[in-house]
Design a protein around this motif. Sequence first.
Motif, short mmCIF file in Angstrom:
data_model
loop_
_atom_site.label_atom_id
_atom_site.label_comp_id
_atom_site.label_asym_id
_atom_site.label_seq_id
_atom_site.Cartn_x
_atom_site.Cartn_y
_atom_site.Cartn_z
N LEU A 282 -34.81 12.86 10.04
CA LEU A 282 -35.18 11.46 9.99
C LEU A 282 -34.04 10.62 9.41
O LEU A 282 -33.14 11.15 8.75
CB LEU A 282 -36.43 11.29 9.14
CG LEU A 282 -37.69 12.01 9.65
CD1 LEU A 282 -38.80 11.91 8.61
CD2 LEU A 282 -38.13 11.41 10.97
N THR A 283 -34.10 9.33 9.64
CA THR A 283 -33.14 8.41 9.04
C THR A 283 -33.15 8.58 7.52
O THR A 283 -34.21 8.76 6.93
CB THR A 283 -33.50 6.96 9.43
OG1 THR A 283 -33.50 6.86 10.86
CG2 THR A 283 -32.51 5.97 8.85
N THR A 284 -31.98 8.56 6.95
CA THR A 284 -31.76 8.72 5.50
C THR A 284 -32.15 10.10 4.97
O THR A 284 -32.42 10.27 3.79
CB THR A 284 -32.48 7.64 4.64
OG1 THR A 284 -33.89 7.84 4.70
CG2 THR A 284 -32.11 6.24 5.09
N SER A 285 -32.16 11.11 5.85
CA SER A 285 -32.52 12.47 5.40
C SER A 285 -31.31 13.28 4.96
O SER A 285 -31.46 14.40 4.50
CB SER A 285 -33.26 13.22 6.51
OG SER A 285 -32.41 13.39 7.64
N GLY A 286 -30.09 12.72 5.08
CA GLY A 286 -28.91 13.43 4.60
C GLY A 286 -28.04 14.04 5.69
O GLY A 286 -27.13 14.81 5.39
N LYS A 287 -28.29 13.70 6.96
CA LYS A 287 -27.49 14.26 8.05
C LYS A 287 -26.02 13.86 7.94
O LYS A 287 -25.13 14.69 8.11
CB LYS A 287 -28.04 13.79 9.41
CG LYS A 287 -29.45 14.22 9.71
CD LYS A 287 -29.90 13.72 11.07
CE LYS A 287 -29.80 12.24 11.28
NZ LYS A 287 -30.70 11.40 10.51
N SER A 288 -25.75 12.60 7.64
CA SER A 288 -24.37 12.12 7.55
C SER A 288 -23.63 12.80 6.41
O SER A 288 -22.45 13.15 6.54
CB SER A 288 -24.33 10.60 7.36
OG SER A 288 -24.85 9.96 8.49
N GLN A 289 -24.30 13.01 5.30
CA GLN A 289 -23.67 13.68 4.16
C GLN A 289 -23.35 15.14 4.52
O GLN A 289 -22.29 15.65 4.16
CB GLN A 289 -24.58 13.63 2.92
CG GLN A 289 -24.70 12.25 2.33
CD GLN A 289 -25.82 11.43 2.99
OE1 GLN A 289 -26.35 11.76 4.04
NE2 GLN A 289 -26.15 10.31 2.36
N ALA A 290 -24.26 15.80 5.24
CA ALA A 290 -24.02 17.19 5.65
C ALA A 290 -22.83 17.25 6.60
O ALA A 290 -21.96 18.12 6.47
CB ALA A 290 -25.27 17.77 6.31
N LYS A 291 -22.78 16.32 7.55
CA LYS A 291 -21.65 16.28 8.49
C LYS A 291 -20.35 16.03 7.74
O LYS A 291 -19.33 16.67 8.00
CB LYS A 291 -21.87 15.20 9.55
CG LYS A 291 -20.74 15.13 10.57
CD LYS A 291 -20.94 14.00 11.54
CE LYS A 291 -20.19 12.82 11.06
NZ LYS A 291 -20.04 11.75 12.03
N GLY A 292 -20.38 15.11 6.79
CA GLY A 292 -19.18 14.81 6.00
C GLY A 292 -18.69 16.02 5.23
O GLY A 292 -17.49 16.29 5.16
N PHE A 293 -19.61 16.75 4.63
CA PHE A 293 -19.24 17.96 3.88
C PHE A 293 -18.57 18.98 4.80
O PHE A 293 -17.52 19.55 4.46
CB PHE A 293 -20.47 18.58 3.23
CG PHE A 293 -20.22 19.94 2.64
CD1 PHE A 293 -19.53 20.07 1.44
CD2 PHE A 293 -20.63 21.09 3.29
CE1 PHE A 293 -19.27 21.32 0.90
CE2 PHE A 293 -20.38 22.34 2.77
CZ PHE A 293 -19.70 22.46 1.57
N LEU A 294 -19.14 19.21 5.97
CA LEU A 294 -18.56 20.18 6.91
C LEU A 294 -17.19 19.74 7.39
O LEU A 294 -16.25 20.54 7.47
CB LEU A 294 -19.50 20.40 8.09
CG LEU A 294 -20.81 21.09 7.74
CD1 LEU A 294 -21.76 21.08 8.94
CD2 LEU A 294 -20.57 22.51 7.27
#
Length: 125
Positions: free
Chosen positions: A31-43
């Motif tokens: 869902l929106t704001t679930s942390g997908k962008s942060q996970a992608k950034g970490f990888l």
Amino acid sequence: MTVSQLVGENARLNINGNDVPLGLYFFVLGLTTSGKSQAKGFLRRTVHNAYHAPDKNPDCGDDLSVPALLDVLRARPKGVGMMSSDEVDGTLQKMREKGSWRSGDLAVYTDIYDGTVPPLIRKGQ
């Protein structure tokens, strides 16, 4: 993704006598704001930190057209590549639209899945 990127240039599978590089495709859904962008950034940061020479970094960018992607892959034969998109739903929708600039992408991704990128042949070359 990270493991595939870090060992992709060195690990191969022998399939029917062919040297096939490892490939990994994945989706992170949430869902929106679930942390997908942060996970992608970490990888992405992990992969960037593992490749110190700029010409070896596998990051191809975001939202590449197929011709641009093929140019990048031709420039690094047998090398690894990493593409990422934060909002893949729009990309997939464009791939399904008849006549869209992305309508042929899935066929090309299938063709290059085994690591073989077709040569660039243009009239006059």
